[in-house]
Design a protein around this motif. Sequence first.
Motif, PDB file in Angstrom:
ATOM      1  N   PRO A  50       9.223  24.236   2.258  1.00 15.62           N
ATOM      2  CA  PRO A  50      10.194  23.180   2.648  1.00 15.62           C
ATOM      3  C   PRO A  50      10.393  23.391   3.808  1.00 15.62           C
ATOM      4  O   PRO A  50      10.830  24.179   4.733  1.00 15.62           O
ATOM      5  CB  PRO A  50      10.964  23.530   1.611  1.00 15.62           C
ATOM      6  N   GLN A  51      10.346  22.153   4.545  1.00 19.25           N
ATOM      7  CA  GLN A  51      11.681  22.063   5.961  1.00 19.25           C
ATOM      8  C   GLN A  51      12.650  20.191   5.636  1.00 19.25           C
ATOM      9  O   GLN A  51      12.070  19.526   5.886  1.00 19.25           O
ATOM     10  CB  GLN A  51      10.498  21.564   7.274  1.00 19.25           C
ATOM     11  N   PRO A  52      12.954  21.695   5.152  1.00 16.20           N
ATOM     12  CA  PRO A  52      14.296  20.032   4.488  1.00 16.20           C
ATOM     13  C   PRO A  52      14.825  18.768   5.562  1.00 16.20           C
ATOM     14  O   PRO A  52      14.945  17.792   5.455  1.00 16.20           O
ATOM     15  CB  PRO A  52      15.405  20.882   4.287  1.00 16.20           C
ATOM     16  N   GLU A  53      15.109  19.477   6.854  1.00 17.52           N
ATOM     17  CA  GLU A  53      15.213  18.755   7.818  1.00 17.52           C
ATOM     18  C   GLU A  53      14.118  17.989   8.624  1.00 17.52           C
ATOM     19  O   GLU A  53      14.150  16.497   8.172  1.00 17.52           O
ATOM     20  CB  GLU A  53      15.238  19.513   9.099  1.00 17.52           C
TER      21      GLU A  53
ATOM     22  N   GLY B 190       0.903  -1.161  -0.406  1.00 14.57           N
ATOM     23  CA  GLY B 190       0.012  -0.093  -0.253  1.00 14.57           C
ATOM     24  C   GLY B 190       0.711   1.115   0.294  1.00 14.57           C
ATOM     25  O   GLY B 190       2.375   1.285  -0.219  1.00 14.57           O
ATOM     26  N   GLN B 191      -0.094   2.159   0.815  1.00 16.57           N
ATOM     27  CA  GLN B 191       0.419   4.035   0.212  1.00 16.57           C
ATOM     28  C   GLN B 191       0.623   4.647   1.719  1.00 16.57           C
ATOM     29  O   GLN B 191      -0.536   4.274   1.732  1.00 16.57           O
ATOM     30  CB  GLN B 191       0.955   4.886  -0.562  1.00 16.57           C
ATOM     31  N   LEU B 192       1.420   5.107   1.717  1.00 17.29           N
ATOM     32  CA  LEU B 192       1.489   6.142   3.882  1.00 17.29           C
ATOM     33  C   LEU B 192       1.981   7.679   3.155  1.00 17.29           C
ATOM     34  O   LEU B 192       2.891   7.668   2.284  1.00 17.29           O
ATOM     35  CB  LEU B 192       1.218   5.282   4.277  1.00 17.29           C
ATOM     36  N   LEU B 193       0.921   8.332   3.202  1.00 17.81           N
ATOM     37  CA  LEU B 193       1.049  10.251   2.932  1.00 17.81           C
ATOM     38  C   LEU B 193       1.581  10.823   3.828  1.00 17.81           C
ATOM     39  O   LEU B 193       0.565  10.737   5.131  1.00 17.81           O
ATOM     40  CB  LEU B 193       0.126  10.285   2.119  1.00 17.81           C
ATOM     41  N   TYR B 194       2.781  11.616   3.361  1.00 19.26           N
ATOM     42  CA  TYR B 194       3.072  12.369   5.208  1.00 19.26           C
ATOM     43  C   TYR B 194       3.698  13.298   4.749  1.00 19.26           C
ATOM     44  O   TYR B 194       4.563  13.659   3.469  1.00 19.26           O
ATOM     45  CB  TYR B 194       3.728  11.504   5.623  1.00 19.26           C
ATOM     46  N   PRO B 195       2.718  14.961   4.686  1.00 17.38           N
ATOM     47  CA  PRO B 195       3.965  16.183   4.150  1.00 17.38           C
ATOM     48  C   PRO B 195       5.542  16.379   5.182  1.00 17.38           C
ATOM     49  O   PRO B 195       5.348  15.834   6.346  1.00 17.38           O
ATOM     50  CB  PRO B 195       2.747  17.506   4.549  1.00 17.38           C
TER      51      PRO B 195
ATOM     52  N   ALA C  96       3.430   4.115  10.642  1.00 15.21           N
ATOM     53  CA  ALA C  96       2.752   4.963  11.402  1.00 15.21           C
ATOM     54  C   ALA C  96       2.115   5.541  12.660  1.00 15.21           C
ATOM     55  O   ALA C  96       1.785   6.501  12.868  1.00 15.21           O
ATOM     56  CB  ALA C  96       1.403   4.311  10.247  1.00 15.21           C
ATOM     57  N   ARG C  97       2.741   4.056  13.041  1.00  9.98           N
ATOM     58  CA  ARG C  97       2.872   4.202  14.694  1.00  9.98           C
ATOM     59  C   ARG C  97       4.002   5.160  14.741  1.00  9.98           C
ATOM     60  O   ARG C  97       3.949   5.665  16.122  1.00  9.98           O
ATOM     61  CB  ARG C  97       2.818   2.996  15.207  1.00  9.98           C
ATOM     62  N   GLU C  98       5.023   4.915  14.416  1.00 14.09           N
ATOM     63  CA  GLU C  98       6.174   5.784  14.547  1.00 14.09           C
ATOM     64  C   GLU C  98       6.065   7.217  13.942  1.00 14.09           C
ATOM     65  O   GLU C  98       6.943   8.169  14.557  1.00 14.09           O
ATOM     66  CB  GLU C  98       7.563   5.602  13.854  1.00 14.09           C
ATOM     67  N   LEU C  99       5.852   8.072  13.192  1.00 14.78           N
ATOM     68  CA  LEU C  99       5.306   9.119  12.847  1.00 14.78           C
ATOM     69  C   LEU C  99       4.062  10.207  13.734  1.00 14.78           C
ATOM     70  O   LEU C  99       3.578   9.443  14.157  1.00 14.78           O
ATOM     71  CB  LEU C  99       4.979   9.756  11.061  1.00 14.78           C
ATOM     72  N   PRO C 100       4.962  10.744  14.073  1.00  9.93           N
ATOM     73  CA  PRO C 100       3.866  12.371  14.993  1.00  9.93           C
ATOM     74  C   PRO C 100       2.780  12.231  14.146  1.00  9.93           C
ATOM     75  O   PRO C 100       2.449  13.042  13.116  1.00  9.93           O
ATOM     76  CB  PRO C 100       4.929  13.143  14.988  1.00  9.93           C
ATOM     77  N   PRO C 101       1.194  12.583  15.422  1.00  9.10           N
ATOM     78  CA  PRO C 101       0.108  12.076  13.949  1.00  9.10           C
ATOM     79  C   PRO C 101      -0.039  13.971  14.004  1.00  9.10           C
ATOM     80  O   PRO C 101       0.534  14.917  14.477  1.00  9.10           O
ATOM     81  CB  PRO C 101      -0.067  11.955  15.362  1.00  9.10           C
ATOM     82  N   SER C 102      -0.532  14.126  12.758  1.00 10.10           N
ATOM     83  CA  SER C 102      -0.378  15.560  12.521  1.00 10.10           C
ATOM     84  C   SER C 102      -1.832  15.858  11.344  1.00 10.10           C
ATOM     85  O   SER C 102      -1.623  15.269  10.473  1.00 10.10           O
ATOM     86  CB  SER C 102       0.549  16.550  11.447  1.00 10.10           C
TER      87      SER C 102
ATOM     88  N   GLU D 261      14.841  12.731   7.310  1.00  8.76           N
ATOM     89  CA  GLU D 261      13.851  12.950   8.870  1.00  8.76           C
ATOM     90  C   GLU D 261      12.792  11.803   8.305  1.00  8.76           C
ATOM     91  O   GLU D 261      13.115  10.564   8.916  1.00  8.76           O
ATOM     92  CB  GLU D 261      13.571  13.726  10.106  1.00  8.76           C
ATOM     93  N   LEU D 262      11.802  12.034   7.845  1.00  4.99           N
ATOM     94  CA  LEU D 262      11.024  11.223   7.131  1.00  4.99           C
ATOM     95  C   LEU D 262      12.354  10.128   6.119  1.00  4.99           C
ATOM     96  O   LEU D 262      11.429   9.055   6.628  1.00  4.99           O
ATOM     97  CB  LEU D 262       9.936  11.911   6.572  1.00  4.99           C
ATOM     98  N   LEU D 263      13.216  10.469   5.091  1.00  7.34           N
ATOM     99  CA  LEU D 263      13.413   9.460   4.557  1.00  7.34           C
ATOM    100  C   LEU D 263      13.895   8.400   4.657  1.00  7.34           C
ATOM    101  O   LEU D 263      14.183   7.642   4.962  1.00  7.34           O
ATOM    102  CB  LEU D 263      13.871  10.139   3.023  1.00  7.34           C
ATOM    103  N   ALA D 264      15.233   9.236   6.322  1.00  7.64           N
ATOM    104  CA  ALA D 264      15.932   8.541   7.048  1.00  7.64           C
ATOM    105  C   ALA D 264      14.674   7.000   7.688  1.00  7.64           C
ATOM    106  O   ALA D 264      15.508   6.410   7.393  1.00  7.64           O
ATOM    107  CB  ALA D 264      16.438   9.188   8.261  1.00  7.64           C
ATOM    108  N   TRP D 265      13.872   7.083   8.193  1.00  2.96           N
ATOM    109  CA  TRP D 265      12.747   5.809   8.365  1.00  2.96           C
ATOM    110  C   TRP D 265      12.853   4.974   7.452  1.00  2.96           C
ATOM    111  O   TRP D 265      12.539   3.960   7.303  1.00  2.96           O
ATOM    112  CB  TRP D 265      11.249   6.283   8.214  1.00  2.96           C
TER     113      TRP D 265
END
Length: 354
Positions: free
Chosen positions: A156-159, A143-148, A202-208, A163-167
């Motif tokens: 843009p927030q490059p940091e 499947g696919q999961l989306l995160y901004p 999905a559990r690791e990413l902070p909900p936003s 962090e997201l890509l490091a997962w």
Amino acid sequence: MTATHTSRTSRRERLLIVCPGRGTYNQGEWGYLARHAGGTEWLARLDAMRRERGMPTLSELDGELPFRLSLHGRGEHASPLIYACAMADIMAIDPERYDIVAVTGNSMGWYIALAAGGALTTDAAMLLINTMGQLMQETLVGGQLLYPWVDAQWRPQPELRDELLAWIPRLHGQEGMELYLSIDLGGMLVFGGNDKALERLARELPPSERFPLRLHQHAAFHTPLQRDVRETARQRLTVTPFQAPATPLIDGRGRLWMPWSTCREALWDYTLGEQLVSPYDFTAALRVGVREFAPDRIVIPGPGSTLGGAVAQTLIQLDWQGLDSKANFQARQAEDPRLICMGIEEQREWLLGR
């Protein structure tokens, strides 16, 4: 009908067409095709193709069968519906007033771009899209999961992006998890992977707000999990219908396919090869589109308007025409819209009626 590429000195307004992908035909779009293509000869042909395969026609799905996400959201129905709606909008653009200088798309929108740019006929693109939608639905691997990764003003927030890509390397390969970058979508990242990896992510990413967002009935598009789909597709769909486009195309790597230099075998190979199993860089495609072709306006055909945010976020990243924030973008849109979503009826009428 295909877009026509003309001289860059044309006085007509220059348009970059950005074709939508999956997830853009929802309950609010039910009836869109009937309003804008009902009774046309080309839609009757597409309906006949579906009927011959024992599938509900697009006209039936759009007007007779009440909208149900479990039905209309399936790949073999959603993809052709989106394609037909987008083509209805593209065909409505007046070539006497507008010069379509290039065509690109997001994910499945690449298949629509092939038709809009003339690399496939309307019927051939329907066969491609119908086949791919059915194959994806039959396998529905992962499947696919989306995160901004932008802030509330779409800056843009490059940091955060890093962090997201490091997962991906952190989770991929652990306990049977497979995780990849699926789409670089403006100010958002679309992850593709198997269920175990996406549930853990999905559990690791902070909900936003509504994120992280798991996309309904989406497979792990543009990842190695689609290898089997790729092999089956290459057996069922031949190179024969492919041809050099009439209008420049920009693919999911930011590569140009030009009318005078396209090898149809290479175009087929990319479409049913790398494009299926490697990340789709929509941001790169849009960057090439605005920098190489200098459009006056960017037009997203319907249905829906969900791709508009990703396009606007990319334009802010590129500092296109001085855009630097969501507020700046919205103010510019109110004064003289440079991004037109034809899935928004007022914007469609503005483009076609001015």
